[in-house]
Design a protein around this motif. Sequence first.
Motif, PDB file in Angstrom:
ATOM      1  N   PRO A  39      -7.308  14.353   0.057  1.00 19.01           N
ATOM      2  CA  PRO A  39      -8.731  14.479  -0.319  1.00 19.01           C
ATOM      3  C   PRO A  39      -9.511  13.168  -0.236  1.00 19.01           C
ATOM      4  CG  PRO A  39      -7.365  15.669  -1.876  1.00 19.01           C
ATOM      5  CD  PRO A  39      -6.437  14.863  -1.005  1.00 19.01           C
ATOM      6  N   THR A  40      -8.838  12.053  -0.509  1.00 16.70           N
ATOM      7  CA  THR A  40      -9.520  10.760  -0.467  1.00 16.70           C
ATOM      8  C   THR A  40      -9.131   9.937   0.754  1.00 16.70           C
ATOM      9  OG1 THR A  40      -7.792   9.807  -1.864  1.00 16.70           O
ATOM     10  CG2 THR A  40      -9.805  10.601  -2.964  1.00 16.70           C
ATOM     11  N   ASP A  41      -8.140  10.429   1.534  1.00 14.29           N
ATOM     12  CA  ASP A  41      -7.674   9.726   2.731  1.00 14.29           C
ATOM     13  C   ASP A  41      -7.230   8.304   2.391  1.00 14.29           C
ATOM     14  OD1 ASP A  41      -7.147  10.457   5.356  1.00 14.29           O
ATOM     15  OD2 ASP A  41      -8.940   9.496   6.138  1.00 14.29           O
ATOM     16  N   ARG A  42      -6.415   8.183   1.349  1.00 15.69           N
ATOM     17  CA  ARG A  42      -5.952   6.874   0.875  1.00 15.69           C
ATOM     18  C   ARG A  42      -4.440   6.836   0.732  1.00 15.69           C
ATOM     19  NH1 ARG A  42     -10.348   5.920   2.296  1.00 15.69           N
ATOM     20  NH2 ARG A  42     -12.002   4.905   1.169  1.00 15.69           N
ATOM     21  N   VAL A  43      -3.901   5.622   0.836  1.00 15.24           N
ATOM     22  CA  VAL A  43      -2.474   5.360   0.664  1.00 15.24           C
ATOM     23  C   VAL A  43      -2.310   4.467  -0.562  1.00 15.24           C
ATOM     24  CG1 VAL A  43      -0.447   4.236   1.687  1.00 15.24           C
ATOM     25  CG2 VAL A  43      -2.003   5.563   3.132  1.00 15.24           C
ATOM     26  N   ASP A  51      14.338  -0.118 -13.881  1.00  9.50           N
ATOM     27  CA  ASP A  51      14.468   0.966 -14.853  1.00  9.50           C
ATOM     28  C   ASP A  51      13.943   2.297 -14.302  1.00  9.50           C
ATOM     29  OD1 ASP A  51      11.749   0.545 -14.823  1.00  9.50           O
ATOM     30  OD2 ASP A  51      11.591   0.010 -16.944  1.00  9.50           O
ATOM     31  N   ASP A  52      13.736   2.359 -12.982  1.00  8.44           N
ATOM     32  CA  ASP A  52      13.251   3.548 -12.265  1.00  8.44           C
ATOM     33  C   ASP A  52      11.807   3.910 -12.578  1.00  8.44           C
ATOM     34  OD1 ASP A  52      15.499   3.935 -10.693  1.00  8.44           O
ATOM     35  OD2 ASP A  52      16.479   5.201 -12.181  1.00  8.44           O
ATOM     36  N   GLU A  53      11.090   3.057 -13.266  1.00  7.23           N
ATOM     37  CA  GLU A  53       9.662   3.258 -13.474  1.00  7.23           C
ATOM     38  C   GLU A  53       8.932   2.695 -12.259  1.00  7.23           C
ATOM     39  OE1 GLU A  53       7.948   4.758 -16.006  1.00  7.23           O
ATOM     40  OE2 GLU A  53       9.891   5.401 -16.747  1.00  7.23           O
ATOM     41  N   ALA A  54       7.868   3.372 -11.850  1.00 10.27           N
ATOM     42  CA  ALA A  54       7.093   2.913 -10.699  1.00 10.27           C
ATOM     43  C   ALA A  54       5.773   2.329 -11.176  1.00 10.27           C
ATOM     44  CB  ALA A  54       6.844   4.065  -9.744  1.00 10.27           C
ATOM     45  N   VAL A  55       5.397   1.218 -10.572  1.00 15.02           N
ATOM     46  CA  VAL A  55       4.116   0.576 -10.888  1.00 15.02           C
ATOM     47  C   VAL A  55       3.343   0.384  -9.587  1.00 15.02           C
ATOM     48  CG1 VAL A  55       4.940  -0.572 -12.979  1.00 15.02           C
ATOM     49  CG2 VAL A  55       5.133  -1.731 -10.797  1.00 15.02           C
ATOM     50  N   PRO A  56       2.034   0.638  -9.608  1.00 13.15           N
ATOM     51  CA  PRO A  56       1.252   0.436  -8.380  1.00 13.15           C
ATOM     52  C   PRO A  56       1.186  -1.044  -8.035  1.00 13.15           C
ATOM     53  CG  PRO A  56      -0.183   1.005 -10.223  1.00 13.15           C
ATOM     54  CD  PRO A  56       1.215   1.086 -10.729  1.00 13.15           C
ATOM     55  N   VAL A  57       1.214  -1.332  -6.739  1.00 11.16           N
ATOM     56  CA  VAL A  57       1.162  -2.720  -6.284  1.00 11.16           C
ATOM     57  C   VAL A  57       0.118  -2.859  -5.179  1.00 11.16           C
ATOM     58  CG1 VAL A  57       3.546  -3.297  -6.912  1.00 11.16           C
ATOM     59  CG2 VAL A  57       3.074  -2.347  -4.658  1.00 11.16           C
ATOM     60  N   SER A  58      -0.360  -4.064  -5.003  1.00 12.52           N
ATOM     61  CA  SER A  58      -1.335  -4.319  -3.938  1.00 12.52           C
ATOM     62  C   SER A  58      -0.638  -4.310  -2.582  1.00 12.52           C
ATOM     63  CB  SER A  58      -2.014  -5.666  -4.164  1.00 12.52           C
ATOM     64  OG  SER A  58      -1.092  -6.710  -3.934  1.00 12.52           O
ATOM     65  N   ARG A  59      -1.386  -3.981  -1.553  1.00 10.90           N
ATOM     66  CA  ARG A  59      -0.824  -3.964  -0.205  1.00 10.90           C
ATOM     67  C   ARG A  59      -0.310  -5.339   0.220  1.00 10.90           C
ATOM     68  NH1 ARG A  59      -4.139  -0.349  -0.974  1.00 10.90           N
ATOM     69  NH2 ARG A  59      -4.237   1.640   0.077  1.00 10.90           N
ATOM     70  N   ASP A  60      -0.957  -6.377  -0.276  1.00 11.21           N
ATOM     71  CA  ASP A  60      -0.548  -7.735   0.094  1.00 11.21           C
ATOM     72  C   ASP A  60       0.876  -8.055  -0.333  1.00 11.21           C
ATOM     73  OD1 ASP A  60      -3.087  -8.007   1.086  1.00 11.21           O
ATOM     74  OD2 ASP A  60      -3.832  -9.137  -0.637  1.00 11.21           O
ATOM     75  N   SER A  61       1.387  -7.330  -1.332  1.00 11.06           N
ATOM     76  CA  SER A  61       2.738  -7.607  -1.819  1.00 11.06           C
ATOM     77  C   SER A  61       3.794  -6.744  -1.128  1.00 11.06           C
ATOM     78  CB  SER A  61       2.810  -7.391  -3.331  1.00 11.06           C
ATOM     79  OG  SER A  61       2.650  -6.020  -3.646  1.00 11.06           O
ATOM     80  N   GLY A  85      -4.938   0.615   5.069  1.00 10.12           N
ATOM     81  CA  GLY A  85      -5.470  -0.628   4.520  1.00 10.12           C
ATOM     82  C   GLY A  85      -6.698  -0.475   3.641  1.00 10.12           C
ATOM     83  N   GLU A  86      -7.177   0.753   3.481  1.00 12.18           N
ATOM     84  CA  GLU A  86      -8.386   0.991   2.680  1.00 12.18           C
ATOM     85  C   GLU A  86      -8.097   0.807   1.193  1.00 12.18           C
ATOM     86  OE1 GLU A  86     -11.532   1.684   3.656  1.00 12.18           O
ATOM     87  OE2 GLU A  86     -10.929   1.496   5.746  1.00 12.18           O
ATOM     88  N   MET A  87      -9.037   0.175   0.512  1.00  6.18           N
ATOM     89  CA  MET A  87      -8.904  -0.021  -0.930  1.00  6.18           C
ATOM     90  C   MET A  87      -9.290   1.258  -1.657  1.00  6.18           C
ATOM     91  SD  MET A  87      -7.797  -2.974  -0.816  1.00  6.18           S
ATOM     92  CE  MET A  87      -7.856  -3.893  -2.320  1.00  6.18           C
ATOM     93  N   LEU A  88      -8.775   1.401  -2.843  1.00  5.55           N
ATOM     94  CA  LEU A  88      -9.116   2.578  -3.668  1.00  5.55           C
ATOM     95  C   LEU A  88     -10.480   2.421  -4.265  1.00  5.55           C
ATOM     96  CD1 LEU A  88      -5.752   3.140  -5.511  1.00  5.55           C
ATOM     97  CD2 LEU A  88      -6.675   4.405  -3.589  1.00  5.55           C
TER      98      LEU A  88
END
Length: 88
Positions: A39-43, A51-61, A85-88
């Motif tokens: 719907p937003t065409d974003r990655v 600990d198997d928890e997921a955290v969002p990270v910047s593309r640069d990392s 490469g599109e920002m949210l």
Amino acid sequence: MGEKTTALSKQEGWRSEGYAARVHYEGATEQYSIEYYEPTDRVIYWRVRDDDEAVPVSRDSVPDPLRRRIREDLAEVGIDPEVEGEML
């Protein structure tokens, strides 16, 4: 289900959940979960911690080879790879 996410689910490792598609990647020392939202065409990139928890990270990392693979997968199913490469 979305057309684009259904197409992505046919790519190696991808699975589709409605209007979202996800793939997991395990590098030498890091694990990532990558999600594409139609719907937003974003990655969005998530790093999976020990600990198997997921955290969002910047593309640069995110390692360049992984970003290239995601762009290739998107292009393969007709999604503009520039959305990676599109920002949210």
